[in-house]
Design an enzyme around this catalytic site. Structure first.
Site, PDB file in Angstrom:
ATOM      1  N   SER A 114       2.238  -9.470  -0.419  1.00  0.00           N
ATOM      2  CA  SER A 114       1.739  -7.939  -0.565  1.00  0.00           C
ATOM      3  C   SER A 114       2.039  -7.339   0.760  1.00  0.00           C
ATOM      4  CB  SER A 114       0.329  -8.145  -0.865  1.00  0.00           C
ATOM      5  OG  SER A 114      -0.744  -8.734  -0.105  1.00  0.00           O
ATOM      6  N   LYS A 146       0.834  -1.184   0.095  1.00  0.00           N
ATOM      7  CA  LYS A 146       0.080  -0.135   0.046  1.00  0.00           C
ATOM      8  C   LYS A 146       0.785   1.339   0.111  1.00  0.00           C
ATOM      9  CE  LYS A 146      -3.991  -2.242   0.157  1.00  0.00           C
ATOM     10  NZ  LYS A 146      -4.833  -1.908  -0.739  1.00  0.00           N
ATOM     11  N   GLU A 190     -10.197   5.822   2.445  1.00  0.00           N
ATOM     12  CA  GLU A 190     -10.752   4.690   3.020  1.00  0.00           C
ATOM     13  C   GLU A 190      -9.970   3.618   3.436  1.00  0.00           C
ATOM     14  OE1 GLU A 190     -10.152   4.895  -0.162  1.00  0.00           O
ATOM     15  OE2 GLU A 190      -9.628   2.940  -0.491  1.00  0.00           O
TER      16      GLU A 190
HETATM   17  C1  LIG Z   1      -1.450  -6.965   2.876  1.00  0.00           C
HETATM   18  C2  LIG Z   1      -2.519  -6.841   1.850  1.00  0.00           C
HETATM   19  N1  LIG Z   1      -2.549  -7.468   0.697  1.00  0.00           N
HETATM   20  C3  LIG Z   1      -3.695  -7.202  -0.143  1.00  0.00           C
HETATM   21  C4  LIG Z   1      -4.470  -6.413  -0.044  1.00  0.00           C
HETATM   22  C5  LIG Z   1      -5.678  -6.102  -0.870  1.00  0.00           C
HETATM   23  O1  LIG Z   1      -5.724  -5.200  -1.741  1.00  0.00           O
HETATM   24  P1  LIG Z   1      -5.339  -5.147  -3.384  1.00  0.00           P
HETATM   25  O2  LIG Z   1      -5.983  -6.238  -4.038  1.00  0.00           O
HETATM   26  O3  LIG Z   1      -5.550  -3.772  -3.911  1.00  0.00           O
HETATM   27  O4  LIG Z   1      -3.934  -5.620  -3.454  1.00  0.00           O
HETATM   28  C6  LIG Z   1      -4.851  -5.657   1.237  1.00  0.00           C
HETATM   29  C7  LIG Z   1      -5.571  -4.629   1.400  1.00  0.00           C
HETATM   30  O5  LIG Z   1      -5.914  -3.789   2.375  1.00  0.00           O
HETATM   31  C8  LIG Z   1      -3.567  -5.806   2.016  1.00  0.00           C
HETATM   32  O6  LIG Z   1      -3.539  -4.997   3.109  1.00  0.00           O
END
Ligand SMILES: Cc1ncc(COP(=O)(O)O)c(C=O)c1O
Lengths: 257, 416
Positions: B380, B90, B112
């Site tokens: 992520s 993020k 948000e």
């Molecule tokens: C660690 C993590 N991975 C994935 C996501 C999902 O979001 P996105 O599909 O936009 O990567 C989030 C959303 O809060 C997140 O905190």
């Protein structure tokens, strides 16, 4: 007679018209019917019937909760169509418009939705999340059917933008008196007068002014500057607090001088 | 990605900008500002430098030798977005938008948040750049992500719990829009993922493309070849698109993993592209596949991972799913906990619950692949910051006892 002509005719006999709003199914279709009767008997010119949506992005807390509550009670789009059909037949002196968010129309099928609404006598549509750039089909079919796609003017609109949307719209222009969502009080002050003067310059369509109007004083201040006062959240609050019986006297008080 | 856009902001049938008229002018200004930074070659370099200085970029590509041996198939590499400052991808989007806000001359940011990750990242960015900051967060998410709320507040942000609707991410988005229509003169809305009205999907995807650019160079240097497949979890889709963009024109299988919740055959999941509960719709300012009923009312969703618990999906991914460029799969809550446990034990790495979804599908495919093939899992975010959620999900007895004892201690000291 199309909506615009009807409004212009009425304006020959009244200093300002009234448009009211309600959320279908809130608190119930039965109460909606009583409220509409009170509005019609007290001279309301246009009524917005809002078909509830789970994500009413442009609405403030009162209307948002009314949407949620109606949905929780199980209101369906089909119920809204049936109810609207009956009401339009019962109150031929009022112009009815559907207000809803675009997904409701999109899911039903844009053409089917607009045709069915026109068949039951709906005069126009207010769709706050459908800007003209995304509404080609909506605008084309509305033109074919002779129903009015209501466009918006807002305090952030530039003169060029207003001329562009006015050309695509019909019926009247829904003028937003201030930034923000529905339901907040608006000071009817100098800035509003300035906005209204800008709006007037951009179009010949009648101007309806909404967002936060709740008293005779508000309506009186609009006379001569706008063509129609829009009463939204105030009647929902009134019905919540005092019941449908309070609506008639309230509406009557708005235009009594 | 521009070649797929017939109409402005569209990706095939998906996308657009379904915004109230009052936002027309602010969006016009945002589009202009975005166009300028895209045209300005120094901007990307400024962004890369900022991320190197402030957020550990480039993040490593870790070879997971133990997991690779465990499954005996493809060589498994993990792209470590968890090592970003604030613990997730993020930060990439947020710092990019922070630079944009500086150029636009605005003084306040709103956002948000679902899991709280995007909220923490935004609050961090606001602290660093000196912006006022308000974060909208569904009441249900406030309850399950308390540590993130704590950090946002400590970083100087105001956290507003949203009590309407399902009280999750979509409701926080609606509420942020309601703030924005009142405050747009001085406020920028830092959208957290590749959804919402144009230009957000395209702009957020651009900032996140830093993941894929790095990953492609790294895998070529390490493995001397492209990977056979790349896995990423998909909430809104920003980490997935971020890494996928590095391999768009290559013969690389791209796999997006959605929240299967209690199973895609139940009504408790958040799978838009897998399963049969989603359909085309328009909400929250854009057109995509939404979990909705026949009338177009949004359905309640469920996931063990708050960040994946969302009704819509990026219009860019909807198009890539439709065209067959991206394959979609779903991972259930139970599968996610097993994959998380295995990854911790085997590699000493703690993926976020969201990220663990990508691990599930990679672990299903890896054994059936050749030893000379490589795959990349986009991790992520990190899971250790989610200790409350993960400990709860594992129903860990010693953790429960700790919480109960701590609560008793607080009760005594506050005299209650
Ligand atoms: C660690 C993590 N991975 C994935 C996501 C999902 O979001 P996105 O599909 O936009 O990567 C989030 C959303 O809060 C997140 O905190």
């Amino acid at each position: 007679m199309d909506l615009r002509t009807d409004i212009e005719q009425r304006l020959k006999h009244k200093p300002i018209l009234l448009m009211t709003h309600l959320v279908l199914g809130y608190p119930s279709l039965g109460v909606n019917r009583e409220v509409i009767r009170a509005m019609a008997e007290n001279g309301v010119d246009c009524i917005e019937l809002q078909i509830p949506f789970s994500e009413p992005m442009a609405d403030g807390p009162v209307i948002l909760r009314a949407n949620q509550d109606a949905l929780k009670q199980g209101i369906r789009v089909e119920d809204c169509f049936r109810f609207a059909g009956e009401i339009i037949r019962e109150f031929p002196g009022v112009n009815f418009l559907f207000m809803t968010y675009y997904n409701i129309i999109f899911r039903y099928g844009e053409e089917a939705f607009l045709r069915r609404a026109a068949e039951i006598g709906m005069r126009g549509f207010i769709v706050p999340d459908l800007p003209p750039e995304e509404g080609e089909t909506y605008l084309r079919i509305s033109r074919e059917l002779g129903t009015a796609p209501i466009m918006f003017f807002t305090p952030t609109s530039t003169p060029e933008r207003m001329r562009k949307v006015a050309e695509l719209g019909d019926g009247f222009i829904y003028c937003v008196a201030r930034k923000g969502v529905t339901g907040k009080q608006t000071e009817i002050d100098e800035t509003l007068a300035d906005h209204l003067a800008r709006y007037r310059e951009a179009t010949d369509l009648p101007l309806a002014v909404g967002f936060g109007i709740s008293s005779r004083k508000d309506v009186a201040l609009l006379e001569g500057k706008a063509d129609m006062a829009v009463i939204g959240t105030a009647t929902i609050r009134l019905v919540d607090e005092q019941g449908a019986g309070a609506v008639g006297p309230f509406i009557a008080s708005l235009t009594r001088s | 990605m521009n070649q797929t856009q017939a109409k402005k902001g569209y990706f095939g049938n998906w996308g657009g900008a379904f915004i109230p008229e009052v936002l027309h002018q602010p969006f016009f200004q945002l589009n202009e500002a975005y166009r300028k930074i895209r045209a300005d070659e120094s901007f990307w370099q400024e962004y890369v430098d900022l991320m190197a200085n402030y957020s550990c970029r480039p993040t490593p590509l870790t070879f997971a030798e133990n997991l690779s041996n465990h499954f005996g198939g493809a060589r498994i590499y993990i792209k470590r977005e968890d090592l970003n400052h604030t613990g997730a991808h993020k930060a990439n989007n947020v710092m990019g938008q922070g630079l944009l806000v500086k150029r636009m001359g605005k003084k306040r940011v709103i956002a948000e948040t679902g899991a709280g990750q995007h909220g923490v990242a935004t609050a961090t960015m606001a602290a660093r750049f000196g912006f006022d900051c308000t974060i909208y967060m569904g009441e249900e998410d406030v309850a399950r992500q308390r540590p993130n709320v704590f950090w946002m507040e400590k970083l100087g942000a105001t956290v507003v719990p949203v009590t309407d609707g399902a009280r999750t991410l979509k409701d926080a988005i609606n509420e942020a829009f309601r703030d924005w229509v009142t405050s747009m003169d001085e406020t920028h809305y830092v959208f957290g993922t590749v959804c919402g009205p144009h230009p957000f999907p395209e702009m957020v995807a651009w900032f996140q493309s830093i993941i894929g650019r790095e990953a492609r160079d790294q895998i070529l240097a390490r493995h001397k070849a492209l990977p056979a497949a790349v896995y990423a979890c998909v909430g809104g889709g920003s980490n997935a698109l971020g890494i996928f963009q590095g391999f768009m024109d290559d013969d690389v299988r791209l796999v997006g993993v959605e929240a299967g919740g209690k199973g895609t055959d139940t009504d408790q999941h958040a799978s838009r592209m897998t399963g049969t509960r989603a359909s085309a719709g328009v909400a929250q300012g854009y057109r995509t596949m939404f979990l909705q009923d026949d009338d177009g009312q949004m359905l309640d969703t469920h996931s063990i991972a708050a960040g994946l618990d969302y009704v819509g999906i990026s219009p860019i991914l909807a198009e890539m799913g439709e065209s067959g460029r991206v394959d979609f799969a779903a991972a259930t809550d139970d599968e996610v906990l097993k994959a998380l446990e295995l990854t911790m034990r085997a590699e000493g790495i703690i993926p976020a619950l969201e990220s663990s979804h990508a691990f599930v599908q990679a672990f299903k495919d890896a054994p059936n692949m050749g030893r000379d093939e490589a795959i990349i899992i986009n991790m992520s975010g990190r899971g250790d910051k989610d200790i409350f959620t993960i400990a709860h999900a594992f129903d860990d007895p010693s953790w429960k006892k700790f919480i109960i004892d701590r609560a008793d201690g607080y009760r005594k000291s506050s005299g209650g």
